[in-house]
Design a protein around this motif. Structure first.
Motif, PDB file in Angstrom:
ATOM      1  N   PHE A 196       8.536  -9.311   4.056  1.00 54.38           N
ATOM      2  CA  PHE A 196       8.824  -7.998   3.467  1.00 54.38           C
ATOM      3  C   PHE A 196       8.719  -7.997   1.950  1.00 54.38           C
ATOM      4  N   LEU A 197       9.319  -8.985   1.313  1.00 54.73           N
ATOM      5  CA  LEU A 197       9.356  -8.952  -0.147  1.00 54.73           C
ATOM      6  C   LEU A 197       8.118  -9.553  -0.807  1.00 54.73           C
ATOM      7  N   SER A 198       7.163  -9.992  -0.006  1.00 56.22           N
ATOM      8  CA  SER A 198       5.944 -10.533  -0.624  1.00 56.22           C
ATOM      9  C   SER A 198       5.234  -9.400  -1.352  1.00 56.22           C
ATOM     10  N   SER A 199       4.650  -9.743  -2.508  1.00 58.43           N
ATOM     11  CA  SER A 199       4.050  -8.686  -3.330  1.00 58.43           C
ATOM     12  C   SER A 199       2.928  -8.006  -2.564  1.00 58.43           C
ATOM     13  N   ASN A 200       2.291  -8.788  -1.687  1.00 56.50           N
ATOM     14  CA  ASN A 200       1.228  -8.234  -0.880  1.00 56.50           C
ATOM     15  C   ASN A 200       1.729  -7.096   0.014  1.00 56.50           C
ATOM     16  N   ASN A 201       2.858  -7.368   0.665  1.00 58.47           N
ATOM     17  CA  ASN A 201       3.412  -6.362   1.583  1.00 58.47           C
ATOM     18  C   ASN A 201       3.893  -5.125   0.839  1.00 58.47           C
ATOM     19  N   ILE A 202       4.578  -5.362  -0.294  1.00 55.66           N
ATOM     20  CA  ILE A 202       5.064  -4.233  -1.083  1.00 55.66           C
ATOM     21  C   ILE A 202       3.885  -3.372  -1.534  1.00 55.66           C
ATOM     22  N   ALA A 203       2.846  -4.045  -2.048  1.00 55.18           N
ATOM     23  CA  ALA A 203       1.666  -3.314  -2.505  1.00 55.18           C
ATOM     24  C   ALA A 203       1.056  -2.529  -1.346  1.00 55.18           C
ATOM     25  N   ASN A 204       1.092  -3.138  -0.172  1.00 58.88           N
ATOM     26  CA  ASN A 204       0.559  -2.480   1.015  1.00 58.88           C
ATOM     27  C   ASN A 204       1.314  -1.197   1.345  1.00 58.88           C
ATOM     28  N   ILE A 205       2.635  -1.297   1.302  1.00 57.52           N
ATOM     29  CA  ILE A 205       3.458  -0.110   1.584  1.00 57.52           C
ATOM     30  C   ILE A 205       3.062   1.014   0.648  1.00 57.52           C
ATOM     31  N   VAL A 228       9.331   9.617   0.725  1.00 57.90           N
ATOM     32  CA  VAL A 228       8.048   8.999   1.075  1.00 57.90           C
ATOM     33  C   VAL A 228       8.243   7.508   1.331  1.00 57.90           C
ATOM     34  N   LEU A 229       9.043   6.867   0.468  1.00 56.98           N
ATOM     35  CA  LEU A 229       9.293   5.436   0.632  1.00 56.98           C
ATOM     36  C   LEU A 229       9.993   5.135   1.949  1.00 56.98           C
ATOM     37  N   MET A 244       9.824   2.492   6.832  1.00 56.75           N
ATOM     38  CA  MET A 244      10.162   2.526   8.254  1.00 56.75           C
ATOM     39  C   MET A 244       8.938   2.098   9.070  1.00 56.75           C
ATOM     40  N   ARG A 245       7.776   2.636   8.708  1.00 57.58           N
ATOM     41  CA  ARG A 245       6.532   2.270   9.421  1.00 57.58           C
ATOM     42  C   ARG A 245       6.242   0.783   9.242  1.00 57.58           C
ATOM     43  N   ASN A 246       6.410   0.319   7.979  1.00 59.91           N
ATOM     44  CA  ASN A 246       6.132  -1.076   7.669  1.00 59.91           C
ATOM     45  C   ASN A 246       7.025  -2.003   8.484  1.00 59.91           C
ATOM     46  N   LEU A 292       8.588  -1.383  11.273  1.00 62.89           N
ATOM     47  CA  LEU A 292       8.299  -1.340  12.699  1.00 62.89           C
ATOM     48  C   LEU A 292       6.992  -2.057  13.010  1.00 62.89           C
ATOM     49  N   ASN A 293       6.043  -1.959  12.072  1.00 60.86           N
ATOM     50  CA  ASN A 293       4.783  -2.688  12.262  1.00 60.86           C
ATOM     51  C   ASN A 293       5.005  -4.193  12.218  1.00 60.86           C
ATOM     52  N   LEU A 294       5.753  -4.622  11.190  1.00 60.46           N
ATOM     53  CA  LEU A 294       6.009  -6.055  11.032  1.00 60.46           C
ATOM     54  C   LEU A 294       6.751  -6.606  12.235  1.00 60.46           C
ATOM     55  N   SER A 295       7.616  -5.776  12.805  1.00 64.58           N
ATOM     56  CA  SER A 295       8.439  -6.245  13.920  1.00 64.58           C
ATOM     57  C   SER A 295       7.723  -6.049  15.251  1.00 64.58           C
ATOM     58  N   ASN A 296       6.457  -5.631  15.163  1.00 63.46           N
ATOM     59  CA  ASN A 296       5.679  -5.410  16.378  1.00 63.46           C
ATOM     60  C   ASN A 296       6.306  -4.394  17.317  1.00 63.46           C
ATOM     61  N   VAL A 297       6.925  -3.394  16.724  1.00 58.71           N
ATOM     62  CA  VAL A 297       7.461  -2.320  17.564  1.00 58.71           C
ATOM     63  C   VAL A 297       6.322  -1.347  17.835  1.00 58.71           C
ATOM     64  N   GLN A 298       6.333  -0.832  19.032  1.00 61.28           N
ATOM     65  CA  GLN A 298       5.281   0.106  19.422  1.00 61.28           C
ATOM     66  C   GLN A 298       5.184   1.265  18.412  1.00 61.28           C
ATOM     67  N   VAL A 299       3.962   1.682  18.106  1.00 56.21           N
ATOM     68  CA  VAL A 299       3.723   2.743  17.119  1.00 56.21           C
ATOM     69  C   VAL A 299       4.477   4.023  17.465  1.00 56.21           C
ATOM     70  N   PHE A 300       4.568   4.286  18.769  1.00 54.57           N
ATOM     71  CA  PHE A 300       5.187   5.563  19.168  1.00 54.57           C
ATOM     72  C   PHE A 300       6.657   5.647  18.782  1.00 54.57           C
ATOM     73  N   TRP A 301       7.287   4.484  18.679  1.00 55.31           N
ATOM     74  CA  TRP A 301       8.692   4.501  18.267  1.00 55.31           C
ATOM     75  C   TRP A 301       8.856   5.016  16.845  1.00 55.31           C
ATOM     76  N   GLN A 302       7.822   4.811  16.025  1.00 54.09           N
ATOM     77  CA  GLN A 302       7.883   5.316  14.650  1.00 54.09           C
ATOM     78  C   GLN A 302       8.110   6.807  14.645  1.00 54.09           C
ATOM     79  N   GLN A 303       7.319   7.482  15.506  1.00 58.56           N
ATOM     80  CA  GLN A 303       7.451   8.935  15.587  1.00 58.56           C
ATOM     81  C   GLN A 303       8.858   9.327  15.995  1.00 58.56           C
ATOM     82  N   VAL A 304       9.364   8.639  17.015  1.00 57.04           N
ATOM     83  CA  VAL A 304      10.704   8.960  17.510  1.00 57.04           C
ATOM     84  C   VAL A 304      11.719   8.801  16.386  1.00 57.04           C
TER      85      VAL A 304
END
Lengths: 261, 342
Positions: free
Chosen positions: B54-63, B297-298, B303-305, B307-319
């Motif tokens: 999460f705290l890697s600069s790569n991930n932050i930049a990605n978000i 926005v953050l 939240m998406r990041n 859930l993605n990192l945790s391999n949670v199904q995309v549809f849960w993001q919407q919920v």
């Protein structure tokens, strides 16, 4: 008659028709500087229409309007405001989400140039608002409070401060105490009395005769869109005014419109 | 009778008064900082779940990179929502702006004009929204912009033939895909573009007359009108700016993906509205801050990041986003009730 004390407002034979409905049929009204005039009448008597004509919201179908002896035609409330005529609306017309100073200066904010930009000079606006509130002896905890956090009476005071912030000569108020708690009514009425000392004329529409008798110098009654009666406050009894509102005149010896000057 | 009851009654009133004042102060605190708390909570959750990533600069930049286009859409939407309006067309406007640039690029138009195109197209759409709303006396901006949602999407497909167009010049892509190295850290250009846009919007809303008038219109349009504010003109400006930002957003997305695709931004108007509402703006107008929108926005981005990192199904993001929106608005209603009853 005109030479002695120039009238701030003189309305002559104002008529206003909306299609087939005649709201005003030749109404006269005069106001001296610093005078508080009470306007009474039953619902539909034409009070509000008359005030909307005076404040530029409606254009009269016929008749003449003179401000300081000069004939004028108001196309909009803006024109009236430029002539020093302000209206305090029944629903107050304040933006609750904005601060007190912002409401007082709404549409007339001071700005300063910073490079190519013109930015709102918040400090100057706060100072102006404070100064004006002090002048009217209106006390608020802080001008940075949002108006929605104020009591009804404080809001009314802000609305009045707003109306008088820029060289107002006349303030027209439509039922300013109708929505107030009893203990706040007096404060607002005292504020109206204060406006007198600043030479500001007030036209007060009210159903509450207590208010009229507490602040007004003169009272006039409209009935079915026409002048019905008027008299200086000292020369009229409460019951008589109640009679006027219902269209009863006991003393036929007071001719309409002649009492004031 | 009233005489005897009054001391007790007075006591109750004072108690109620103090209590409501305390709750108002609490509400005011949440009003201001609630969404920042939410960002912190999201951050803490993300860190707890994925401490290394999460705290890697790569991930932050990605978000940031992934949410940049949403940030600009939300910023425009926010201006509109402050006036108690809504703009449903921003997603379609984004697509039309992006596709216009892509189509012109294929036609061989030089890159400086290509960069300006999305701004011009977005502003034009916004102007039509604003003028339609005010001149045609639409009963609600919902209707005008719902119409525009369809019009702009239809036009997008018409000019592109409904197929994606790739091969934008590098100069055009730079804003959306480029990086700047500042003090040894690589910062996406899109993030800088977003930050500058938000700073300018803050300056505009808080420190210009038009900006303050936008809040006044949201608070009480009648008050604005009788104060001599030209309400219609201000609304046209607001919708035009919203369109402009949607166009800018399209430029960033085109840069990031290197192409224009006609389905871009479908449903993005709803994400933008969600971000604004999560950020603490009131749907009733007149309330909210630029910083809150940024935080909103953050929250969605993190939240998406997470859930993605945790391999949670995309549809849960919407919920989850749905749950957060409802919770936040329920809170807004409670706050207004508490304020109204005091």
């Amino acid at each position: 008659m005109e030479a002695a004390a120039p009238l701030v407002i003189e309305a002559r034979a104002i008529a206003k028709r909306f299609g087939h409905v005649t709201a005003l049929r030749g109404v006269d009204l005069t106001l001296e500087p610093g005078e508080v005039l009470g306007v009474v009448g039953d619902n539909g008597a034409g009070k509000s229409t008359l005030m909307k004509v005076l404040s530029g919201l409606h254009q009269p179908s016929s008749g003449e309007l003179l401000i300081n002896g000069e004939a004028v035609r108001f196309g909009s409330p803006r024109d009236a405001r430029q002539r020093g005529i302000e209206m305090v609306y029944q629903d107050l017309a304040l933006a609750g989400n904005l601060r007190i100073d912002e409401n007082i200066l709404l549409g007339r904010e001071r700005t300063r140039a910073i490079g190519p930009l013109r930015l709102v000079d918040h400090a100057a606006n706060v100072a102006l608002a404070k100064q004006h509130l002090d002048k009217l002896r209106i006390h608020v905890k802080s001008v940075s409070q949002r108006v929605e956090d104020l009591s009804g009476g404080q809001r009314q005071a802000v609305a009045i401060a707003r109306a008088t912030a820029f060289d107002a000569k006349v303030v027209i108020m439509d039922e300013p105490t109708a929505a107030l708690a009893v203990r706040e009514v007096r404060r607002v009425l005292d504020l109206i009395k204060d406006l007198k000392t600043h030479g500001i004329g007030v036209i007060l529409i009210s159903h509450r005769l207590d208010d009229i008798f507490y602040v007004c110098d003169r009272v006039m009654a409209l009935f079915r869109g026409a002048n019905f009666a008027e008299a200086p406050l000292g020369e009229v009894e409460r019951d008589e005014v109640i009679g006027w509102i219902m269209g009863n005149k006991r003393q036929e010896d007071a001719p309409v419109g002649a009492g004031a000057n | 009778m009233t005489e005897a009851a009054s001391p007790e009654l007075a006591g109750e009133l004072v108690d109620a008064d103090q209590q409501s004042r305390r709750s108002i102060r609490l509400m005011a605190f949440f009003d201001r900082f609630g969404v920042l708390l939410l960002v912190l909570v999201m951050g803490a959750l993300s860190y707890a779940a994925q401490p290394e990533v999460f705290l890697s600069s790569n991930n932050i930049a990605n978000i940031f990179r992934q949410t940049a286009f949403l940030a600009l859409l939300a910023l425009g939407q926010f201006l509109v929502i402050v006036t108690a309006g809504i703009d449903l067309s921003v997603g379609s406007t984004l697509a039309l702006a992006m596709m216009s640039a892509a189509v012109l690029s294929v036609a061989g138009v030089p890159w400086p004009i290509l960069i300006l195109t999305p701004f011009a197209v977005g502003t034009a759409v916004g102007l039509v929204n604003g003028l339609g709303l005010t001149k045609l006396h639409m009963p609600h901006p919902f209707i005008m912009t719902l119409g525009m949602l369809n019009i702009a999407r239809g036009l997008t497909n018409l000019i592109s033939g409904g197929v994606p167009i790739s091969g934008l010049p590098a100069e055009v892509r730079w804003l959306g895909a480029g990086n700047l190295v500042l003090g040894g850290i690589e910062i996406p250009v899109s993030v800088i573009a977003v930050i500058v846009s938000f700073a300018l919007a803050w300056l505009f809303l808080e420190h210009t007359r038009t900006g303050r008038h936008i809040y006044a219109i949201g608070g009480n349009p009648q008050a604005a009108r009788v104060s001599g504010i030209n309400v219609d003109r201000t609304l046209v400006i607001v919708y035009a700016l919203c369109g402009l930002l949607a166009g800018f957003s399209g430029l960033l997305l085109a840069g990031r993906t290197g192409s224009g695709f006609p389905n871009a931004g479908i449903g993005a108007e709803l994400d933008a509205i969600s971000a604004v509402i999560i950020g603490g703006a009131s749907f009733f107008g007149g309330r909210g801050t630029v910083l809150g929108v940024f935080a909103g926005v953050l929250v969605i981005g993190m939240m998406r990041n997470l859930l993605n990192l945790s391999n949670v199904q995309v549809f849960w993001q919407q919920v989850l986003i749905g749950v957060v929106i409802i919770a936040i608005v329920a809170f807004d209603v409670l706050r207004r009730r508490a304020a109204a009853s005091s």
